[in-house]
Design a protein around this motif. Structure first.
Motif, PDB file in Angstrom:
ATOM      1  N   PRO A 164      -6.311  -8.384 -14.964  1.00  0.00           N
ATOM      2  CA  PRO A 164      -5.778  -7.061 -14.696  1.00  0.00           C
ATOM      3  C   PRO A 164      -4.901  -7.039 -13.444  1.00  0.00           C
ATOM      4  CG  PRO A 164      -8.062  -7.176 -13.988  1.00  0.00           C
ATOM      5  CD  PRO A 164      -7.743  -8.495 -14.645  1.00  0.00           C
ATOM      6  N   PRO A 165      -4.150  -5.952 -13.279  1.00  0.00           N
ATOM      7  CA  PRO A 165      -3.282  -5.839 -12.111  1.00  0.00           C
ATOM      8  C   PRO A 165      -4.076  -5.922 -10.804  1.00  0.00           C
ATOM      9  CG  PRO A 165      -2.811  -4.106 -13.703  1.00  0.00           C
ATOM     10  CD  PRO A 165      -4.062  -4.780 -14.162  1.00  0.00           C
ATOM     11  N   ALA A 166      -3.443  -6.484  -9.788  1.00  0.00           N
ATOM     12  CA  ALA A 166      -4.104  -6.641  -8.487  1.00  0.00           C
ATOM     13  C   ALA A 166      -3.054  -6.653  -7.380  1.00  0.00           C
ATOM     14  CB  ALA A 166      -4.902  -7.935  -8.464  1.00  0.00           C
ATOM     15  N   LEU A 167      -3.513  -6.748  -6.147  1.00  0.00           N
ATOM     16  CA  LEU A 167      -2.615  -6.787  -4.995  1.00  0.00           C
ATOM     17  C   LEU A 167      -2.167  -8.201  -4.652  1.00  0.00           C
ATOM     18  CD1 LEU A 167      -4.337  -4.143  -2.711  1.00  0.00           C
ATOM     19  CD2 LEU A 167      -2.170  -3.907  -3.940  1.00  0.00           C
ATOM     20  N   VAL A 168      -2.948  -9.202  -5.069  1.00  0.00           N
ATOM     21  CA  VAL A 168      -2.601 -10.595  -4.773  1.00  0.00           C
ATOM     22  C   VAL A 168      -2.815 -11.446  -6.022  1.00  0.00           C
ATOM     23  CG1 VAL A 168      -3.155 -10.426  -2.314  1.00  0.00           C
ATOM     24  CG2 VAL A 168      -4.891 -11.213  -3.921  1.00  0.00           C
ATOM     25  N   CYS A 169      -2.136 -12.576  -6.066  1.00  0.00           N
ATOM     26  CA  CYS A 169      -2.271 -13.525  -7.164  1.00  0.00           C
ATOM     27  C   CYS A 169      -3.659 -14.170  -7.122  1.00  0.00           C
ATOM     28  CB  CYS A 169      -1.191 -14.593  -7.053  1.00  0.00           C
ATOM     29  SG  CYS A 169      -1.331 -15.906  -8.286  1.00  0.00           S
ATOM     30  N   PHE A 199       0.808  -1.209   0.000  1.00  0.00           N
ATOM     31  CA  PHE A 199       0.000   0.000   0.000  1.00  0.00           C
ATOM     32  C   PHE A 199       0.848   1.269   0.000  1.00  0.00           C
ATOM     33  CE2 PHE A 199      -2.590  -3.360   1.944  1.00  0.00           C
ATOM     34  CZ  PHE A 199      -3.598  -3.412   0.997  1.00  0.00           C
ATOM     35  N   ASP A 200       2.159   1.122  -0.119  1.00  0.00           N
ATOM     36  CA  ASP A 200       3.049   2.281  -0.234  1.00  0.00           C
ATOM     37  C   ASP A 200       3.141   2.688  -1.700  1.00  0.00           C
ATOM     38  OD1 ASP A 200       3.530   2.045   2.462  1.00  0.00           O
ATOM     39  OD2 ASP A 200       5.449   1.011   2.211  1.00  0.00           O
ATOM     40  N   GLY A 201       3.007   3.949  -1.992  1.00  0.00           N
ATOM     41  CA  GLY A 201       3.145   4.432  -3.364  1.00  0.00           C
ATOM     42  C   GLY A 201       1.911   4.125  -4.195  1.00  0.00           C
ATOM     43  N   PRO A 202       2.081   4.197  -5.516  1.00  0.00           N
ATOM     44  CA  PRO A 202       0.927   3.992  -6.399  1.00  0.00           C
ATOM     45  C   PRO A 202       0.453   2.541  -6.373  1.00  0.00           C
ATOM     46  CG  PRO A 202       2.942   4.171  -7.682  1.00  0.00           C
ATOM     47  CD  PRO A 202       3.310   4.460  -6.250  1.00  0.00           C
ATOM     48  N   GLY A 203      -0.833   2.361  -6.585  1.00  0.00           N
ATOM     49  CA  GLY A 203      -1.408   1.022  -6.622  1.00  0.00           C
ATOM     50  C   GLY A 203      -1.104   0.332  -7.943  1.00  0.00           C
ATOM     51  N   PRO A 204      -1.497  -0.930  -8.074  1.00  0.00           N
ATOM     52  CA  PRO A 204      -1.185  -1.679  -9.288  1.00  0.00           C
ATOM     53  C   PRO A 204      -1.803  -1.091 -10.551  1.00  0.00           C
ATOM     54  CG  PRO A 204      -2.517  -2.998  -7.765  1.00  0.00           C
ATOM     55  CD  PRO A 204      -2.170  -1.744  -7.071  1.00  0.00           C
TER      56      PRO A 204
END
Length: 129
Positions: A39-44, A7-12
């Motif tokens: 699409p891009p995400a935080l988890v696989c 959650f640091d900086g820009p998101g995916p």
């Protein structure tokens, strides 16, 4: 209290859009199960791991499904494309009659700006399918 570095900086999504603006088509690859995703995400999506890395996509793919949208301004195509890396994305195939786009057609990615950068596909050179 520790924080999650995801959650640091820009998101995916912002990372992906910024790369497109610079002319790079990136995909996320899971460092645990090696799956590529879009699409891009935080988890696989496959294994749930948060350990994702960005990699340059080859841009090669094949049409998984396609439809022609008929519009007063002209017909256009909407396709699902299976990328060589294993991810699938929705876009369109340009530089071809929309009715000639077919399942299995080999395509190559291009980044266009209209007005925001986006990935579209064109028939691969020498596609004989």
């Amino acid at each position: 209290m520790s924080t999650d570095p995801r959650f640091d900086g820009p998101g995916p999504d912002e990372t992906w859009r910024s790369a497109l603006a610079e002319g790079h088509f990136l995909l996320q690859q899971c460092r645990r199960c090696d799956a590529c995703r879009f699409p891009p995400a935080l988890v696989c999506r496959g294994c749930g791991s948060p350990d994702l890395a960005w990699k340059e996509a080859s841009g090669q793919g094949s049409v998984y499904s396609s439809t022609t949208v008929r519009d007063r301004d002209g017909n256009y195509n909407v396709s699902l494309v299976d990328l060589a890396e294993g991810a699938r994305m929705m876009s369109r195939v340009e530089s071809a009659n929309p009715d000639s786009v077919h399942i299995g057609m080999k395509v190559d990615a291009r980044i266009v700006r209209e007005p925001e950068p986006m990935v579209v596909f064109v028939p691969a050179e020498g596609d004989a399918s």
